[in-house]
Design a protein around this motif. Structure first.
Motif, PDB file in Angstrom:
ATOM      1  N   ARG A  93       0.680  -1.254   0.121  1.00 50.62           N
ATOM      2  CA  ARG A  93      -0.078   0.142  -0.009  1.00 50.62           C
ATOM      3  C   ARG A  93       0.957   1.431  -0.121  1.00 50.62           C
ATOM      4  O   ARG A  93       0.589   2.310  -0.700  1.00 50.62           O
ATOM      5  CB  ARG A  93      -0.989   0.073   1.196  1.00 50.62           C
ATOM      6  CG  ARG A  93      -2.070   1.117   1.370  1.00 50.62           C
ATOM      7  CD  ARG A  93      -3.068   0.971   2.311  1.00 50.62           C
ATOM      8  NE  ARG A  93      -2.967  -0.012   3.011  1.00 50.62           N
ATOM      9  CZ  ARG A  93      -2.794  -0.491   4.312  1.00 50.62           C
ATOM     10  NH1 ARG A  93      -2.293   0.670   5.141  1.00 50.62           N
ATOM     11  NH2 ARG A  93      -2.827  -1.382   5.011  1.00 50.62           N
ATOM     12  N   ASP A  94       2.187   1.111   0.804  1.00 52.61           N
ATOM     13  CA  ASP A  94       2.880   2.580   1.008  1.00 52.61           C
ATOM     14  C   ASP A  94       3.443   2.490  -0.455  1.00 52.61           C
ATOM     15  O   ASP A  94       3.629   3.751  -0.985  1.00 52.61           O
ATOM     16  CB  ASP A  94       3.933   2.306   1.993  1.00 52.61           C
ATOM     17  CG  ASP A  94       3.370   2.244   3.257  1.00 52.61           C
ATOM     18  OD1 ASP A  94       2.005   2.880   3.392  1.00 52.61           O
ATOM     19  OD2 ASP A  94       3.908   2.000   4.262  1.00 52.61           O
ATOM     20  N   GLU A  95       3.679   1.597  -1.125  1.00 48.75           N
ATOM     21  CA  GLU A  95       4.565   1.783  -2.605  1.00 48.75           C
ATOM     22  C   GLU A  95       3.485   2.260  -3.409  1.00 48.75           C
ATOM     23  O   GLU A  95       3.802   3.164  -4.277  1.00 48.75           O
ATOM     24  CB  GLU A  95       5.224   0.196  -2.837  1.00 48.75           C
ATOM     25  CG  GLU A  95       6.391  -0.265  -2.354  1.00 48.75           C
ATOM     26  CD  GLU A  95       6.728  -1.669  -2.601  1.00 48.75           C
ATOM     27  OE1 GLU A  95       5.907  -2.163  -3.556  1.00 48.75           O
ATOM     28  OE2 GLU A  95       7.455  -2.154  -2.111  1.00 48.75           O
ATOM     29  N   GLU A  96       2.314   1.721  -3.493  1.00 49.63           N
ATOM     30  CA  GLU A  96       1.103   2.284  -4.193  1.00 49.63           C
ATOM     31  C   GLU A  96       1.132   3.635  -4.238  1.00 49.63           C
ATOM     32  O   GLU A  96       0.848   4.548  -5.344  1.00 49.63           O
ATOM     33  CB  GLU A  96       0.043   1.456  -4.244  1.00 49.63           C
ATOM     34  CG  GLU A  96       0.004  -0.010  -4.605  1.00 49.63           C
ATOM     35  CD  GLU A  96      -1.225  -0.692  -4.299  1.00 49.63           C
ATOM     36  OE1 GLU A  96      -2.244  -0.150  -3.691  1.00 49.63           O
ATOM     37  OE2 GLU A  96      -1.391  -1.778  -4.744  1.00 49.63           O
ATOM     38  N   ILE A  97       0.999   3.929  -2.910  1.00 48.54           N
ATOM     39  CA  ILE A  97       0.971   5.678  -2.538  1.00 48.54           C
ATOM     40  C   ILE A  97       2.145   6.261  -3.196  1.00 48.54           C
ATOM     41  O   ILE A  97       1.855   7.445  -3.706  1.00 48.54           O
ATOM     42  CB  ILE A  97       0.556   5.719  -0.941  1.00 48.54           C
ATOM     43  CG1 ILE A  97      -0.861   5.076  -0.591  1.00 48.54           C
ATOM     44  CG2 ILE A  97       0.625   7.161  -0.686  1.00 48.54           C
ATOM     45  CD1 ILE A  97      -0.967   5.157   0.888  1.00 48.54           C
ATOM     46  N   ALA A  98       3.095   5.817  -2.853  1.00 50.86           N
ATOM     47  CA  ALA A  98       4.231   6.727  -3.264  1.00 50.86           C
ATOM     48  C   ALA A  98       4.374   6.629  -4.947  1.00 50.86           C
ATOM     49  O   ALA A  98       4.753   7.643  -5.530  1.00 50.86           O
ATOM     50  CB  ALA A  98       5.637   5.761  -2.799  1.00 50.86           C
ATOM     51  N   LYS A 100       1.790   6.629  -6.878  1.00 45.06           N
ATOM     52  CA  LYS A 100       0.656   7.543  -7.351  1.00 45.06           C
ATOM     53  C   LYS A 100       1.113   8.952  -6.989  1.00 45.06           C
ATOM     54  O   LYS A 100       0.901   9.981  -7.755  1.00 45.06           O
ATOM     55  CB  LYS A 100      -0.634   7.187  -6.246  1.00 45.06           C
ATOM     56  CG  LYS A 100      -1.313   6.173  -6.888  1.00 45.06           C
ATOM     57  CD  LYS A 100      -2.681   5.981  -6.047  1.00 45.06           C
ATOM     58  CE  LYS A 100      -3.502   4.793  -6.318  1.00 45.06           C
ATOM     59  NZ  LYS A 100      -4.690   4.438  -5.493  1.00 45.06           N
ATOM     60  N   ARG A 101       1.761   9.230  -6.083  1.00 54.19           N
ATOM     61  CA  ARG A 101       2.389  10.810  -5.825  1.00 54.19           C
ATOM     62  C   ARG A 101       3.319  10.903  -6.876  1.00 54.19           C
ATOM     63  O   ARG A 101       3.140  12.132  -7.210  1.00 54.19           O
ATOM     64  CB  ARG A 101       3.081  10.584  -4.439  1.00 54.19           C
ATOM     65  CG  ARG A 101       2.132  10.798  -3.164  1.00 54.19           C
ATOM     66  CD  ARG A 101       2.708  10.812  -1.775  1.00 54.19           C
ATOM     67  NE  ARG A 101       1.754  10.917  -0.569  1.00 54.19           N
ATOM     68  CZ  ARG A 101       2.122  10.893   0.301  1.00 54.19           C
ATOM     69  NH1 ARG A 101       3.302  10.483   0.706  1.00 54.19           N
ATOM     70  NH2 ARG A 101       1.094  10.581   1.282  1.00 54.19           N
ATOM     71  N   ALA A 102       4.170  10.043  -6.845  1.00 57.97           N
ATOM     72  CA  ALA A 102       5.250  10.496  -8.244  1.00 57.97           C
ATOM     73  C   ALA A 102       4.393  10.707  -9.434  1.00 57.97           C
ATOM     74  O   ALA A 102       4.778  11.509 -10.298  1.00 57.97           O
ATOM     75  CB  ALA A 102       6.100   9.135  -8.305  1.00 57.97           C
ATOM     76  N   GLN A 103       3.518   9.973  -9.825  1.00 57.53           N
ATOM     77  CA  GLN A 103       2.748  10.044 -11.145  1.00 57.53           C
ATOM     78  C   GLN A 103       2.071  11.454 -11.254  1.00 57.53           C
ATOM     79  O   GLN A 103       2.170  12.129 -12.175  1.00 57.53           O
ATOM     80  CB  GLN A 103       1.635   9.023 -11.206  1.00 57.53           C
ATOM     81  CG  GLN A 103       2.435   7.750 -11.566  1.00 57.53           C
ATOM     82  CD  GLN A 103       1.273   6.519 -11.818  1.00 57.53           C
ATOM     83  OE1 GLN A 103       0.094   6.728 -11.422  1.00 57.53           O
ATOM     84  NE2 GLN A 103       1.679   5.474 -12.366  1.00 57.53           N
ATOM     85  N   ALA A 104       1.383  11.608  -9.996  1.00 61.25           N
ATOM     86  CA  ALA A 104       0.579  13.235  -9.876  1.00 61.25           C
ATOM     87  C   ALA A 104       1.571  14.218  -9.905  1.00 61.25           C
ATOM     88  O   ALA A 104       1.321  15.198 -10.528  1.00 61.25           O
ATOM     89  CB  ALA A 104      -0.022  13.013  -8.555  1.00 61.25           C
ATOM     90  N   LYS A 105       2.979  14.116  -9.156  1.00 59.63           N
ATOM     91  CA  LYS A 105       3.859  15.125  -9.544  1.00 59.63           C
ATOM     92  C   LYS A 105       4.254  15.205 -10.814  1.00 59.63           C
ATOM     93  O   LYS A 105       4.488  16.357 -11.278  1.00 59.63           O
ATOM     94  CB  LYS A 105       4.944  14.658  -8.465  1.00 59.63           C
ATOM     95  CG  LYS A 105       6.023  15.827  -7.891  1.00 59.63           C
ATOM     96  CD  LYS A 105       6.872  15.410  -7.119  1.00 59.63           C
ATOM     97  CE  LYS A 105       7.743  16.383  -6.485  1.00 59.63           C
ATOM     98  NZ  LYS A 105       8.778  16.113  -5.563  1.00 59.63           N
TER      99      LYS A 105
END
Length: 158
Positions: A93-98, A100-105
């Protein structure tokens, strides 16, 4: 009105040297005493207001009670496996969140770049239009000046 001369003198002296600071009585702090019916009415209104606010929050789903995790009992023989599985899920879950954040960035960065390119392009187009309009104005003013000069001229040369 005045029964004794002393009262008349005191009244006359006070009238002669009337000063607002002397005449005005300085009051202390206001008493907090209130009727018990008023006190209980205020308490009731406060209670009703808080109840309404809680009801609205519940209706909107703003604050839900978080249930406490009871944990895993030590008596389970597969407790270690469960804990390892929970740890893996949490890491995933933490990897997925990271991610997603990188993609959003990166998406935000691309959007910013596109926005700057579009604004620069619009600025160039406006500048080109302005230059073209200015060139037309200059040409028209030159033609107008030529026309005026020809009208003033006495004779035309062929």
């Amino acid at each position: 009105l005045f029964r004794s001369p002393w009262n008349a003198c005191a009244f006359a002296a006070a009238a002669l040297c009337f000063c607002p600071a002397v005449a005005m009585k300085i009051k202390g702090h206001k008493s907090k005493k209130q009727k018990t019916s008023l006190k209980y009415n205020i308490q009731k209104r406060v209670r009703e207001h808080k109840r309404r606010v809680k009801k609205e929050a519940k209706k909107l789903g703003l604050k839900k009670k978080v249930r406490k995790d009871p944990g895993i009992p030590n008596s389970l023989p597969w407790k270690a496996d469960l804990l390892a599985d929970i740890e893996r899920k949490k890491a995933k879950r933490d990897e997925e969140i990271a991610e997603k954040r990188a993609q959003a960035k990166s998406k935000a960065k691309q959007d910013r770049e596109e926005q700057t390119k579009m604004s620069q392009e619009m600025h160039r187009e406006r500048e080109a239009e302005r230059r073209q309009k200015r060139a037309e104005q200059v040409l028209l003013s030159q033609l107008d000046a030529l026309r005026k000069m020809l009208l003033k001229a006495d004779l035309l040369l062929n």
